[in-house]
Design an enzyme around this catalytic site. Sequence first.
Site, PDB file in Angstrom:
ATOM      1  N   HIS A  94       0.873  -1.180   0.000  1.00 48.05           N
ATOM      2  CA  HIS A  94       0.000   0.000   0.000  1.00 48.05           C
ATOM      3  C   HIS A  94       0.906   1.224   0.000  1.00 48.05           C
ATOM      4  O   HIS A  94       1.888   1.273   0.764  1.00 48.05           O
ATOM      5  CB  HIS A  94      -0.898   0.022   1.232  1.00 48.05           C
ATOM      6  N   HIS A  96       1.109   5.810  -0.860  1.00 50.59           N
ATOM      7  CA  HIS A  96       0.393   7.075  -1.087  1.00 50.59           C
ATOM      8  C   HIS A  96       1.073   7.791  -2.249  1.00 50.59           C
ATOM      9  O   HIS A  96       1.268   8.998  -2.217  1.00 50.59           O
ATOM     10  CB  HIS A  96       0.409   7.926   0.189  1.00 50.59           C
ATOM     11  N   ASP A 119       1.885  -4.160 -20.239  1.00 41.93           N
ATOM     12  CA  ASP A 119       2.906  -5.148 -19.831  1.00 41.93           C
ATOM     13  C   ASP A 119       2.695  -5.632 -18.396  1.00 41.93           C
ATOM     14  O   ASP A 119       3.193  -6.677 -18.008  1.00 41.93           O
ATOM     15  CB  ASP A 119       4.307  -4.523 -19.928  1.00 41.93           C
ATOM     16  N   HIS A 170      -8.584   7.164  -0.735  1.00 40.95           N
ATOM     17  CA  HIS A 170      -7.453   6.673   0.056  1.00 40.95           C
ATOM     18  C   HIS A 170      -6.210   6.551  -0.820  1.00 40.95           C
ATOM     19  O   HIS A 170      -5.402   7.464  -0.883  1.00 40.95           O
ATOM     20  CB  HIS A 170      -7.820   5.335   0.717  1.00 40.95           C
ATOM     21  N   TYR A 228      -2.026 -11.877 -32.400  1.00 34.98           N
ATOM     22  CA  TYR A 228      -3.167 -11.003 -32.698  1.00 34.98           C
ATOM     23  C   TYR A 228      -4.405 -11.842 -32.976  1.00 34.98           C
ATOM     24  O   TYR A 228      -4.428 -12.674 -33.857  1.00 34.98           O
ATOM     25  CB  TYR A 228      -2.829 -10.114 -33.897  1.00 34.98           C
TER      26      TYR A 228
END
Length: 231
Positions: A94, A96, A119, A170, A228
Amino acid sequence: MLEDLKKYVYEQNMRLPKLNLVNFTWGNVSAVDRNKELFVIKPSGVDYNKMKPDDMVVCDFDGKAVEGDLNPSSDTPTHAYLYKHFKKIGGIVHTHSPWAVSFAQAGIDVPALGTTHADTFYGSVPVSDALTKKEIESAYEYNTGVVISRTFKERNIDYMDVPAVLVRQHGPFTWGETADKAVYNAKVLEIVSEMDYHTLQLTRKSCEVPQFLLDKHYYRKHGRNAYYGQK
Ligand SMILES: O=C(CO)[C@@H](O)[C@H](O)COP(=O)(O)O
């Protein structure tokens, strides 16, 4: 207990300030030992410059600290919830980081606008709902795992194909088979968030990558033979 995992988690946490993904004590990294059903996470509120491997806290899948002198990260309930419900995850981050947080605060997915994104993320990185007043008040701790898992279920996104989410109001959480891959994904998310911001300033035209390009770049990196139009 889990001394090697504590050292590894400490090293991965120390990458966050080095990669400019956090300031002060913000953010956190954890890694899981699925055989023991335990995970190791950074302590809460400890400055990265002062942190040591022994400060890492061992927690169970209910988010309860089972070893460690310091309090586990305030995001421990979210990490615990994700380990319990996203069983392929080995590590969680996590941060910021400012560009990803900007999209989280604006309530906007980070769209797949180029191969740099494709990617690593097989499509847009979704923004979750914010926790409701009731959800915040009902759970003693702050567990955003609930809204993260709800987002992936409702939008039918494979959490290992898109190993990241923006928690509204957040910030970003990323994950991977290992904590170092989760840190890599956090940095890529920050880079593509900044690229997307500038791209969307340059043009109002829709510029999402076509599905065949998404397939090609994602599968090339993840080893599935996609050409493809074929898988
Ligand atoms: O987002 C928040 C606080 O709002 C936390 O994620 C902090 O950024 C890190 O908290 P600790 O891991 O030090 O408890």
